[in-house]
Design a protein around this motif. Sequence first.
Motif, short mmCIF file in Angstrom:
data_model
loop_
_atom_site.label_atom_id
_atom_site.label_comp_id
_atom_site.label_asym_id
_atom_site.label_seq_id
_atom_site.Cartn_x
_atom_site.Cartn_y
_atom_site.Cartn_z
N ASN A 124 8.88 37.67 64.02
CA ASN A 124 8.09 38.72 63.36
C ASN A 124 9.05 39.64 62.61
OD1 ASN A 124 5.55 37.86 64.37
ND2 ASN A 124 5.99 38.85 66.32
N THR A 126 9.84 42.31 58.93
CA THR A 126 9.41 43.08 57.77
C THR A 126 10.47 42.88 56.70
OG1 THR A 126 8.24 44.72 59.10
CG2 THR A 126 8.84 45.35 56.86
N THR A 131 5.19 42.51 56.05
CA THR A 131 5.33 42.27 57.48
C THR A 131 4.52 41.05 57.88
OG1 THR A 131 5.64 44.62 57.92
CG2 THR A 131 5.01 43.24 59.77
N THR A 146 0.76 37.01 57.74
CA THR A 146 0.52 38.32 58.34
C THR A 146 -0.38 38.18 59.57
OG1 THR A 146 -1.44 38.75 56.98
CG2 THR A 146 0.70 39.39 56.07
N THR A 167 11.76 42.17 64.56
CA THR A 167 11.36 42.80 65.82
C THR A 167 11.38 41.84 67.00
OG1 THR A 167 9.03 42.36 65.31
CG2 THR A 167 9.92 44.50 64.64
#
Length: 252
Positions: A124, A126, A131, A146, A167
């Motif tokens: 995950n 950005t 994102t 997404t 993340t």
Amino acid sequence: MLEFLEISIPYTDLLIADLVFALIVLIVGFIIARVLVSIFKKMFSKTSIPVLVSSILVQLLTILLYVAVLLATVSALGVSVSSVILGLSAVIGLILGFGLQDTLTNLAAGIWIAVLGPFKVNDNVTIAGQTGSIKTIGVMATELVTADNVFIMVPNKMVWNAPIINTTRLPTRRFDLTMTFKLVNNSEGTVKAVMDVLNKNPVILKTPEPKIYISNMTDATADLQIRAWVSQENYAVIVNDVKEELLTHFEK
């Protein structure tokens, strides 16, 4: 049969035998090229080279082998290979000058992304303001999906030139939660009651230990900021689980 092969092709200096020989060179050359590409693919699959890097190398090798086969075919027809190479160089130079700058930039960025590995499939991230979860890391672009299932394709040059927020790269992650609680005797009693709930949750890590801060307090309530750590795979559900546990505990 020999007489047929010695027949001249109209408007050329070639014989049918030359054309047949060139055709044989072309077919055999493509077969050899495909075999070599297959061998290199198997070799790369047994190494620690990233998949994207090996894919790029295989594609470049394929192009080079096919060009070599075409040059060998042209040479079999009696055409000077050096003149063909000069002609191709001029055409390629013209094309590069007019339209392939971005293509080459994306290609170079894709190679650097593959070498450095800032993310992998299903991470995950950005990137350039977008994102989502990594679906494909391509030679020219990176594909994201997404959370609401929207497909996004980001050119690699934009990926390389922008901050990348991953993340899911690290094994653990901290979650932050702010809630308002009724005072249990006093602020210390309230903090202890919340900490007891956190310590009983098997998902929350003991190291680093959870932290609780009082951000605001009235005569009857306290606003607490809760910070605790969990493994990456539990991050998506931990906030809701902790909220439910705390609400249930304080209702009792």
